[in-house]
Design a protein around this motif. Structure first.
Motif, PDB file in Angstrom:
ATOM      1  N   PRO A 183     -24.231   5.504  -5.054  1.00  6.88           N
ATOM      2  CA  PRO A 183     -23.841   4.515  -4.203  1.00  6.88           C
ATOM      3  C   PRO A 183     -23.150   4.192  -2.851  1.00  6.88           C
ATOM      4  O   PRO A 183     -22.671   5.050  -2.552  1.00  6.88           O
ATOM      5  CB  PRO A 183     -23.242   3.480  -5.165  1.00  6.88           C
ATOM      6  CG  PRO A 183     -23.335   4.549  -6.447  1.00  6.88           C
ATOM      7  CD  PRO A 183     -23.523   5.766  -5.902  1.00  6.88           C
ATOM      8  N   ASP A 184     -23.908   3.521  -1.661  1.00  6.69           N
ATOM      9  CA  ASP A 184     -24.040   3.505  -0.187  1.00  6.69           C
ATOM     10  C   ASP A 184     -24.189   2.641   0.257  1.00  6.69           C
ATOM     11  O   ASP A 184     -25.273   1.435  -0.889  1.00  6.69           O
ATOM     12  CB  ASP A 184     -24.271   4.650   0.235  1.00  6.69           C
ATOM     13  CG  ASP A 184     -23.190   5.026   1.275  1.00  6.69           C
ATOM     14  OD1 ASP A 184     -22.665   4.396   1.864  1.00  6.69           O
ATOM     15  OD2 ASP A 184     -24.176   6.123   2.353  1.00  6.69           O
ATOM     16  N   LEU A 185     -24.110   1.958   1.226  1.00  9.50           N
ATOM     17  CA  LEU A 185     -24.729   1.168   1.579  1.00  9.50           C
ATOM     18  C   LEU A 185     -26.167   0.950   2.121  1.00  9.50           C
ATOM     19  O   LEU A 185     -26.536   1.903   2.651  1.00  9.50           O
ATOM     20  CB  LEU A 185     -23.918   0.428   2.848  1.00  9.50           C
ATOM     21  CG  LEU A 185     -24.431  -0.879   3.814  1.00  9.50           C
ATOM     22  CD1 LEU A 185     -23.662  -1.652   3.261  1.00  9.50           C
ATOM     23  CD2 LEU A 185     -23.411  -0.761   5.063  1.00  9.50           C
ATOM     24  N   GLY A 186     -26.901  -0.333   2.233  1.00  7.83           N
ATOM     25  CA  GLY A 186     -28.465   0.249   2.213  1.00  7.83           C
ATOM     26  C   GLY A 186     -29.358   0.763   1.106  1.00  7.83           C
ATOM     27  O   GLY A 186     -28.403   0.941   0.101  1.00  7.83           O
TER      28      GLY A 186
END
Length: 521
Positions: A183-186
């Motif tokens: 998981p990460d941003l965007g």
């Protein structure tokens, strides 16, 4: 297109020795098992991401299309050959660094030139508590190349389209993209680099499978053709339950035969059927089925024992299930080796069968091998004579669909004069990839023509039934079809990320504005 200024600039920027348009080099780049010829302009061999960035920028300025390859072992689909004429091949085999190894989280960052042999040896040398996922493509095959084709292997990490992250990509517009780890941003952008032509992938991260406390392979034997549906449905159930977590390969007896030994002389001019293959390969002590499946069980010894009990229960009355630990397989090979040394023909046959299975058993432990590549010649004496086309439909994992694929293909193989080796792999619990191989003498014009006719007939017949391929050979690649709206979106992305249309034109039929203009010219 300004090829000479392009080559001159790159000789100055990345080195004369890494830029070639020697006739012998170009001839080798246009050699493949499909028998297709393409006009190649040059070979560029970058040694770093910076070199790739320079090459992409120069290609954009001079209008020279680049066709990136990792190591060029895309055998049966096109090898090193571009989809279209008049490309410079961007050979990334010199970028072969294992940039990072994380012994705690269990991952490696590899460049496109890293081979299966190299990564396996890297882990062995460090006595790593992890194994890689290996494919049957051979020791020298690129790991990154297989990922970018959406390939698959054998272990629980065998779905290579899913099991990677953090790709580094030099886009056609010059941007260097890092897709990141999730998981990460965007949005997760890693999916756009698989089977596409928006940029040049220069590295990616692979997860490594923790070395299991206990491992056993299994073989399931189904003696009748009619058992295919039950085999497929029960394997899907075991995958859905999580009892079996590896990819599972189902194959007809013909596939096992052509993968393990040369064509018997008495069949030199005759098509071999699966009943023939069963007879040739079976002994009194080790029988081969009409359909056979192989996979692996991983985990604590108790959990593997529980999985074995469940598998015996599921296949009771349907087929025989055999399990092999490393120790058991080693003991069997010692016994059959002694029988062979004593001159017993049964011992020799058993030894040959076990030796063939040993490579599959080890592949499922992340040990790559050249054995499938050595045996793939089948009806020709030298690899240079090998003609081979893979046809690879993707199916829902039901017995009904597995049977439909067989019944669609079988009459076409028979009509065109080829035996039908077939593997169907549960890459995920709900999806099967079928691999039909069309083998022929590359230098026999008649056979070459018949093989291509069969390939196109298969594509047409399966497409009529709404069945697509999971991967494409160069043959007919420009005619691939996508779901409604997808082709336009892919074209829009191509225009944005590769505005000059210079990266792998024609690959997977993704064509932006500049590509269409070039084709019209």
């Amino acid at each position: 297109m300004q090829i000479e200024p392009f080559l001159s600039e790159l000789r100055d920027r990345i080195g004369h020795q890494h830029v070639s348009h020697d006739d012998n080099v170009l001839r080798e780049l246009s050699t493949n098992t499909l028998g297709l010829e393409r006009r190649v302009l040059a070979r560029i061999r970058p040694q770093s991401t910076q070199d790739v960035t320079l090459a992409v920028a120069a290609a954009g300025r001079h209008g020279v299309p680049l066709y990136p390859i990792s190591r060029g072992w895309n055998i049966g689909y096109g090898s090193k050959t571009p989809v279209l004429d008049d490309c410079a091949v961007l050979d990334l085999s010199g970028m072969n660094a294992i940039r990072e190894y994380d012994p705690v989280l269990g991952s490696v960052v590899v460049e496109p030139g890293v081979s299966q042999r190299q990564l396996h040896q890297f882990l062995v040398d460090r006595n790593a508590p992890y194994i890689m996922d290996a494919t049957g493509a051979g020791l020298e095959a690129s790991i990154v190349g297989n990922v970018l084709e959406g390939g698959f292997g054998h272990t629980p990490y065998g779905n290579h389209r899913e099991h990677f992250s953090d790709a580094e990509v030099v886009l056609g517009n010059g941007t260097v993209l890092r897709t990141g780890r999730f998981p990460d941003l965007g949005p997760d952008l890693k999916g756009i680099i698989v089977q596409s032509n928006f940029g040049v992938v220069t590295a990616l991260r692979l997860p490594l499978l923790p070395r299991p406390a206990h491992y056993e392979s299994f073989i399931i034997r189904i003696d009748a053709d009619a058992g295919l549906e039950a085999l497929t449905d029960r394997l899907r159930l075991l995958r859905q339950e999580g009892v079996v977590t590896s990819c599972v390969h189902m194959a007809n007896a013909t596939r096992y035969l052509v993968s393990s030994r040369p064509c018997p002389p008495e069949f030199a001019d005759t098509i071999i059927t699966s009943p023939d293959a069963v007879r040739i390969m079976s002994t009194r002590l080790l029988k081969v089925g009409f359909w056979n499946a192989a996979g692996g069980l991983y985990g604590l010894k108790g959990s593997v024992s529980a999985a074995k009990r469940r598998m015996r229960e599921v296949f009771k009355g349907i087929g025989e299930v055999r399990f092999f630990s490393n120790a058991k397989l080693r003991r069997l090979m010692q016994v059959t080796g002694k029988l062979d040394a004593m001159g017993f023909s049964t011992g020799r046959q058993l030894q040959q069968s076990l030796e063939s299975f040993k490579h599959i058993h080890e592949l499922m432990q992340g040990v790559p091998t050249d054995e499938p590549y050595r045996n793939i010649r089948w009806r020709v004496a030298e690899h240079g004579d090998l003609g081979l086309i893979w046809f690879s439909p993707v199916l829902d994992a039901t017995g009904e669909m597995a049977r439909a694929a067989v019944e669609l293909a079988r009459p076409l193989f028979r009509t065109h004069g080829f035996e039908m080796p077939l593997t169907m792999t549960l890459v995920t619990p709900d999806r099967i990839v079928g691999i039909f191989n069309i083998a022929f003498d590359l230098h026999n014009e008649t056979q070459r023509g018949q093989a291509r006719e069969l390939y196109y007939a298969l594509k047409t017949r399966f497409s009529e039934q709404g069945i697509r391929t999971y991967r494409s050979a160069l043959l007919g690649m420009m005619d691939l079809e996508y779901d409604e709206g997808k082709r336009q979106v892919l074209s829009d992305i191509k225009n944005a990320l590769d505005p000059h249309g210079i990266i792998a034109p024609g690959r997977y039929a993704i064509d932006g504005r500049r590509g269409r203009e070039r084709n019209q010219d």
